[in-house]
Enzyme design. Structure first.
Site, PDB file in Angstrom:
ATOM      1  N   GLU A 187      19.803 -13.718  -4.394  1.00 54.12           N
ATOM      2  CA  GLU A 187      19.310 -13.234  -3.173  1.00 54.12           C
ATOM      3  C   GLU A 187      18.212 -14.019  -2.558  1.00 54.12           C
ATOM      4  O   GLU A 187      17.189 -13.654  -1.823  1.00 54.12           O
ATOM      5  CB  GLU A 187      18.980 -11.582  -3.102  1.00 54.12           C
ATOM      6  N   GLU A 227      29.019  -7.697  -8.765  1.00 55.50           N
ATOM      7  CA  GLU A 227      28.316  -6.316  -8.547  1.00 55.50           C
ATOM      8  C   GLU A 227      29.313  -5.452  -7.428  1.00 55.50           C
ATOM      9  O   GLU A 227      28.826  -4.587  -6.806  1.00 55.50           O
ATOM     10  CB  GLU A 227      27.113  -6.515  -7.825  1.00 55.50           C
TER      11      GLU A 227
HETATM   12  O1  G3I Z   1      11.525   2.109 -13.435  1.00 55.81           O
HETATM   13  C1  G3I Z   1      11.274   3.442 -12.896  1.00 55.81           C
HETATM   14  C2  G3I Z   1      11.216   4.471 -13.867  1.00 55.81           C
HETATM   15  O2  G3I Z   1       9.918   4.186 -14.345  1.00 55.81           O
HETATM   16  C3  G3I Z   1      11.397   5.746 -13.030  1.00 55.81           C
HETATM   17  O3  G3I Z   1      11.170   6.831 -14.052  1.00 55.81           O
HETATM   18  C4  G3I Z   1      12.724   5.958 -12.233  1.00 55.81           C
HETATM   19  C5  G3I Z   1      12.295   7.262 -11.480  1.00 55.81           C
HETATM   20  O4  G3I Z   1      13.403   7.188 -10.168  1.00 55.81           O
HETATM   21  O5  G3I Z   1      12.461   5.001 -11.353  1.00 55.81           O
HETATM   22  C6  G3I Z   1      12.548   3.768 -12.211  1.00 55.81           C
HETATM   23  O6  G3I Z   1      12.786   2.620 -11.112  1.00 55.81           O
HETATM   24  C7  G3I Z   1      14.125   2.404 -10.680  1.00 55.81           C
HETATM   25  C8  G3I Z   1      15.080   1.594 -11.111  1.00 55.81           C
HETATM   26  O7  G3I Z   1      16.220   1.219 -10.476  1.00 55.81           O
HETATM   27  C9  G3I Z   1      15.455   1.760 -12.594  1.00 55.81           C
HETATM   28  O8  G3I Z   1      16.312   3.046 -12.686  1.00 55.81           O
HETATM   29  C10 G3I Z   1      13.774   2.361  -9.097  1.00 55.81           C
HETATM   30  O9  G3I Z   1      13.165   3.320  -8.498  1.00 55.81           O
HETATM   31  C11 G3I Z   1      15.100   1.958  -8.424  1.00 55.81           C
HETATM   32  O10 G3I Z   1      14.732   1.389  -7.073  1.00 55.81           O
HETATM   33  C12 G3I Z   1      15.794   0.735  -9.138  1.00 55.81           C
HETATM   34  O11 G3I Z   1      16.979   0.607  -8.204  1.00 55.81           O
HETATM   35  C13 G3I Z   1      17.803  -0.552  -8.845  1.00 55.81           C
HETATM   36  C14 G3I Z   1      17.715  -1.657  -7.779  1.00 55.81           C
HETATM   37  O12 G3I Z   1      18.433  -2.666  -7.957  1.00 55.81           O
HETATM   38  C15 G3I Z   1      16.146  -2.183  -7.548  1.00 55.81           C
HETATM   39  O13 G3I Z   1      15.978  -3.233  -6.855  1.00 55.81           O
HETATM   40  C16 G3I Z   1      19.205  -0.174  -9.179  1.00 55.81           C
HETATM   41  O14 G3I Z   1      19.175   0.606 -10.268  1.00 55.81           O
HETATM   42  C17 G3I Z   1      20.155  -1.227  -9.136  1.00 55.81           C
HETATM   43  O15 G3I Z   1      21.602  -1.048  -9.271  1.00 55.81           O
HETATM   44  C18 G3I Z   1      19.952  -2.287  -8.243  1.00 55.81           C
HETATM   45  O16 G3I Z   1      20.670  -3.463  -8.493  1.00 55.81           O
HETATM   46  C19 G3I Z   1      20.602  -4.543  -7.341  1.00 55.81           C
HETATM   47  C20 G3I Z   1      21.027  -5.759  -8.137  1.00 55.81           C
HETATM   48  O17 G3I Z   1      19.901  -5.844  -9.064  1.00 55.81           O
HETATM   49  C21 G3I Z   1      20.964  -7.085  -7.119  1.00 55.81           C
HETATM   50  N1  G3I Z   1      21.954  -6.810  -6.031  1.00 55.81           N
HETATM   51  C22 G3I Z   1      21.942  -5.627  -5.423  1.00 55.81           C
HETATM   52  C23 G3I Z   1      21.972  -4.276  -6.356  1.00 55.81           C
HETATM   53  C24 G3I Z   1      22.048  -3.127  -5.900  1.00 55.81           C
HETATM   54  O18 G3I Z   1      20.847  -2.764  -4.987  1.00 55.81           O
END
Ligand code: G3I
Length: 372
Positions: free
Chosen positions: A160, A265
């Site tokens: 990205e 994805e």
């Molecule tokens: O790590 C914390 C954890 O400590 C906590 O307990 C938990 C409670 O909500 O949150 C955890 O972090 C989350 C993380 O996912 C792991 O579950 C974040 O809040 C959450 O924002 C994060 O979201 C991820 C997102 O990327 C963040 O950038 C999604 O799971 C993941 O599917 C998404 O993937 C991205 C690709 O990498 C790139 N392209 C877009 C795609 C969708 O956004």
């Protein structure tokens, strides 16, 4: 053996061989229909894996994943924030587990991702000096890419880096390292991981303006004599609005650069959303109508989803050979990131398996393309 039985025996052997080589499922067998087998000769079929799945704490997922998928991408655990939490501290526990889990199950790993402006560790976001940031950037790629060289099949080296209009995103990498940071990331990864495929990954890069920016970026890497093996189109699309023409044009144009094209994805948003793409910093406010199907997707939408997936896979099949992998962003609907983004707590239905890991009509419509 008498002369009457011999032709009958011969006939039975021929029928058995024909059944084996036809590629069709033995109707008497209970073996479940599997995406990875059905598309075996066309492209790899992948899924994103979350932490529970990597740790094999999810028994139903543990059955479905090796049955359906031959490629996998860690949804979060190889991102810098998790794998490199402090300057001199790398945390390989989950990444190592992912590699061994996938090795055990004959699944190729796509490492995700070395360089991304999002999910950066706090220490990296606080670095002020350009020299220190450059050291972080180089060490991060070298250390991780060399550790997993030959253990992961491929890396999303940079994720990205582009804006929607095709210009470079003003990320911390661009601000500290300048326009060439993408080429330098690939150069460093190439040296550290000579046995690993190297990809550029983005969302909406099938759209004409962003695609043009993406092609310019790829050409820049290539003209510097640096290796790039493929381009990932993430494929976070919307129900009834799959940009099939742009996708087709993108496959043709990216493949013409000598690259593999991957859908990395894939999911289809079925809930109301007022923007396209997957910029995680974008959010929407909750309204009375933001979560319209908490108890199940209406049949008409289920069918629409099946039709959209069928159109997409028809296109992927048309370009098999150019399209080398299709990865879904999650195993089942209940585990999709789209339940929590851009509004928390919604009930979404973007994938091929439902919350009970059962195949949806969309699964059947995709499989049916190969059964005609
Ligand atoms: O790590 C914390 C954890 O400590 C906590 O307990 C938990 C409670 O909500 O949150 C955890 O972090 C989350 C993380 O996912 C792991 O579950 C974040 O809040 C959450 O924002 C994060 O979201 C991820 C997102 O990327 C963040 O950038 C999604 O799971 C993941 O599917 C998404 O993937 C991205 C690709 O990498 C790139 N392209 C877009 C795609 C969708 O956004």
């Amino acid at each position: 053996m008498n002369l009457i039985k011999f032709p009958l025996l011969l006939l039975s052997i021929c029928m058995l061989m024909a059944a084996c080589f036809s590629g069709k499922k033995n109707t008497t067998s209970n073996e479940p229909v599997s995406l990875k087998n059905v598309f075996k000769k066309d492209f790899g079929i992948g899924t994103a894996l979350n932490t529970e799945q990597i740790q094999e704490k999810d028994p139903k997922a543990a059955v479905l994943i090796p049955q359906q998928f031959n490629m996998a991408t860690p949804e979060n655990i190889m991102k810098a924030e998790i794998i490199h939490p402090q300057w001199d501290n790398y945390n390989y526990e989950l990444a190592d587990k992912m590699v061994s889990y996938c090795e055990k199950n004959n699944i190729k790993v796509n490492g995700h991702t070395l360089i991304w402006h999002s999910q950066l560790p706090l220490f990296a976001r606080r670095i002020q000096s350009v020299d220190s940031f450059k050291t972080f950037f180089t060490d991060h790629i070298k250390t991780i890419a060399s550790r997993y060289d030959g253990k992961v099949y491929s890396w999303d080296v940079v994720n990205e880096a582009l804006n929607e209009d095709g210009t470079m995103r003003k990320s911390v990498f661009l601000q500290k390292l300048g326009d060439d940071f993408v080429t330098e990331a690939f150069r460093t990864a190439q040296a550290a991981a000579p046995n690993t495929q190297l990809y550029y990954n983005d969302y909406n890069n099938e759209q004409p303006a962003k695609r043009a920016g993406c092609i310019a970026l790829i050409k820049k890497i290539q003209s510097a004599g640096v290796r790039i093996d493929g381009v990932g189109i993430q494929g976070h699309w919307h129900l009834g609005r799959i940009p099939l023409k742009d996708i087709e044009e993108s496959i043709i144009q990216y493949a013409a650069l000598g690259l593999q094209v991957m859908f990395t994805e894939l999911d289809i948003e079925v809930l109301p959303r007022n923007f396209q793409g997957a910029d995680v910093s974008q959010r929407m406010n909750t309204t009375a109508s933001s979560n319209p199907y908490p108890n199940g997707l209406p049949d008409s939408l289920q069918q629409k989803l099946a039709d959209d997936y069928a159109s997409l896979f028809k296109l992927f099949l048309k370009y098999k050979g150019k399209v080398t992998r299709v990865t879904f962003w999650g195993v089942n609907d209940g585990q999709s990131w789209l339940n929590g983004w851009p509004i928390r707590g919604r009930t979404n239905y973007p994938l091929l398996f439902d919350r009970n890991f059962l195949p949806k009509p969309a699964f059947n419509s995709v499989i049916a393309l190969k059964r005609k």
